[in-house]
Design a protein around this motif. Sequence first.
Motif, mmCIF file in Angstrom:
data_model
loop_
_atom_site.group_PDB
_atom_site.id
_atom_site.type_symbol
_atom_site.label_atom_id
_atom_site.label_comp_id
_atom_site.label_asym_id
_atom_site.label_seq_id
_atom_site.Cartn_x
_atom_site.Cartn_y
_atom_site.Cartn_z
ATOM 1 N N HIS A 199 43.702 30.928 52.548
ATOM 2 C CA HIS A 199 42.340 30.548 52.944
ATOM 3 C C HIS A 199 41.645 29.626 51.956
ATOM 4 C CE1 HIS A 199 43.128 34.806 54.229
ATOM 5 N NE2 HIS A 199 43.168 34.150 55.358
ATOM 6 N N GLY A 200 42.269 29.313 50.848
ATOM 7 C CA GLY A 200 41.615 28.489 49.833
ATOM 8 C C GLY A 200 40.465 29.249 49.198
ATOM 9 N N GLU A 201 39.333 28.587 49.089
ATOM 10 C CA GLU A 201 38.166 29.232 48.477
ATOM 11 C C GLU A 201 37.217 29.818 49.506
ATOM 12 O OE1 GLU A 201 36.269 26.811 45.561
ATOM 13 O OE2 GLU A 201 38.140 26.375 44.540
ATOM 14 N N ASP A 202 37.612 29.828 50.779
ATOM 15 C CA ASP A 202 36.802 30.444 51.827
ATOM 16 C C ASP A 202 37.001 31.956 51.811
ATOM 17 O OD1 ASP A 202 35.915 27.970 52.660
ATOM 18 O OD2 ASP A 202 37.496 27.754 54.160
ATOM 19 N N ALA A 203 35.912 32.689 51.978
ATOM 20 C CA ALA A 203 36.002 34.145 51.999
ATOM 21 C C ALA A 203 36.614 34.596 53.323
ATOM 22 C CB ALA A 203 34.625 34.771 51.814
ATOM 23 N N ARG A 204 37.657 35.375 53.243
ATOM 24 C CA ARG A 204 38.319 35.917 54.435
ATOM 25 C C ARG A 204 37.883 37.358 54.681
ATOM 26 N NH1 ARG A 204 40.556 35.484 59.325
ATOM 27 N NH2 ARG A 204 42.321 36.857 59.578
ATOM 28 N N TRP A 205 37.660 38.108 53.607
ATOM 29 C CA TRP A 205 37.281 39.520 53.708
ATOM 30 C C TRP A 205 35.926 39.722 53.057
ATOM 31 C CZ3 TRP A 205 42.132 38.460 51.120
ATOM 32 C CH2 TRP A 205 43.220 38.403 52.010
ATOM 33 N N ARG A 206 35.093 40.515 53.709
ATOM 34 C CA ARG A 206 33.747 40.814 53.205
ATOM 35 C C ARG A 206 33.486 42.307 53.335
ATOM 36 N NH1 ARG A 206 30.624 36.041 53.045
ATOM 37 N NH2 ARG A 206 31.651 34.308 54.089
ATOM 38 N N GLY A 207 32.584 42.797 52.505
ATOM 39 C CA GLY A 207 32.159 44.186 52.606
ATOM 40 C C GLY A 207 32.852 45.076 51.593
ATOM 41 N N PRO A 208 32.648 46.387 51.727
ATOM 42 C CA PRO A 208 33.139 47.327 50.716
ATOM 43 C C PRO A 208 34.661 47.380 50.600
ATOM 44 C CG PRO A 208 32.159 48.510 52.567
ATOM 45 C CD PRO A 208 31.896 47.068 52.782
ATOM 46 N N GLN A 209 35.398 47.006 51.624
ATOM 47 C CA GLN A 209 36.860 47.064 51.582
ATOM 48 C C GLN A 209 37.503 45.746 51.164
ATOM 49 O OE1 GLN A 209 38.339 50.001 51.998
ATOM 50 N NE2 GLN A 209 36.305 50.867 52.347
ATOM 51 N N ALA A 210 36.703 44.725 50.900
ATOM 52 C CA ALA A 210 37.240 43.395 50.615
ATOM 53 C C ALA A 210 38.109 43.375 49.356
ATOM 54 C CB ALA A 210 36.099 42.391 50.478
ATOM 55 N N GLN A 211 37.690 44.058 48.310
ATOM 56 C CA GLN A 211 38.456 44.042 47.070
ATOM 57 C C GLN A 211 39.813 44.713 47.253
ATOM 58 O OE1 GLN A 211 36.318 45.625 43.744
ATOM 59 N NE2 GLN A 211 37.968 45.178 42.282
ATOM 60 N N GLY A 212 39.833 45.851 47.935
ATOM 61 C CA GLY A 212 41.104 46.544 48.193
ATOM 62 C C GLY A 212 42.019 45.734 49.100
ATOM 63 N N THR A 213 41.440 45.054 50.080
ATOM 64 C CA THR A 213 42.232 44.239 50.993
ATOM 65 C C THR A 213 42.867 43.070 50.246
ATOM 66 O OG1 THR A 213 40.753 44.846 52.798
ATOM 67 C CG2 THR A 213 42.169 42.938 53.150
ATOM 68 N N ALA A 214 42.114 42.445 49.345
ATOM 69 C CA ALA A 214 42.655 41.341 48.549
ATOM 70 C C ALA A 214 43.796 41.840 47.660
ATOM 71 C CB ALA A 214 41.555 40.705 47.714
ATOM 72 N N ALA A 215 43.634 43.016 47.073
ATOM 73 C CA ALA A 215 44.695 43.573 46.216
ATOM 74 C C ALA A 215 45.949 43.882 47.034
ATOM 75 C CB ALA A 215 44.185 44.838 45.517
ATOM 76 N N ARG A 216 45.803 44.487 48.216
ATOM 77 C CA ARG A 216 46.965 44.791 49.070
ATOM 78 C C ARG A 216 47.641 43.522 49.559
ATOM 79 N NH1 ARG A 216 43.372 48.470 50.955
ATOM 80 N NH2 ARG A 216 42.984 47.310 52.858
ATOM 81 N N HIS A 217 46.849 42.493 49.895
ATOM 82 C CA HIS A 217 47.427 41.230 50.342
ATOM 83 C C HIS A 217 48.276 40.621 49.214
ATOM 84 C CE1 HIS A 217 47.720 37.520 52.696
ATOM 85 N NE2 HIS A 217 47.393 36.853 51.584
ATOM 86 N N HIS A 218 47.771 40.684 47.988
ATOM 87 C CA HIS A 218 48.534 40.183 46.848
ATOM 88 C C HIS A 218 49.836 40.981 46.668
ATOM 89 C CE1 HIS A 218 49.628 38.778 42.884
ATOM 90 N NE2 HIS A 218 49.650 40.043 42.470
#
Length: 132
Positions: free
Chosen positions: A31-50
């Motif tokens: 997604h580049g620098e565009d935010a794909r995930w927002r809200g309280p679960q966004a940080q966990g989702t980014a970690a799982r995606h990585h």
Amino acid sequence: MSALLAAQPVVKPVRSAATSREVRAGCFTCHGEDARWRGPQAQGTAARHHDLTGHPTWCDVRLLVRYGQALADPRQIDIEDSIAALGSGDRPEAVPLPVPDAPVAATAGVSARKGRSSRSALAAVKPEHAHA
């Protein structure tokens, strides 16, 4: 004397506080620098995606803390009251009627000739016709 002071409970002031947290996250690869995930679960989702893809991900967390409440500016209320007074009728709605016993000016019912300046208007007066 110090025993009396030590026995008294300490009174803490009560303060209101509001805390909010905004989280945005995304994947640099997907997604580049565009935010794909927002809200309280966004940080966990980014970690799982990585973890699943190995892509570099990012997460921005914005913490907002406010103590107390903003007080209304009394100057703003004064301005609003002044504006409301102008439109609500703090002034007379019509010019008052003349008093019938008041003396009449000598130039009443007289108009100046056309084409003359205002300085000479009263010098060249002519009576107006009364309409019935």
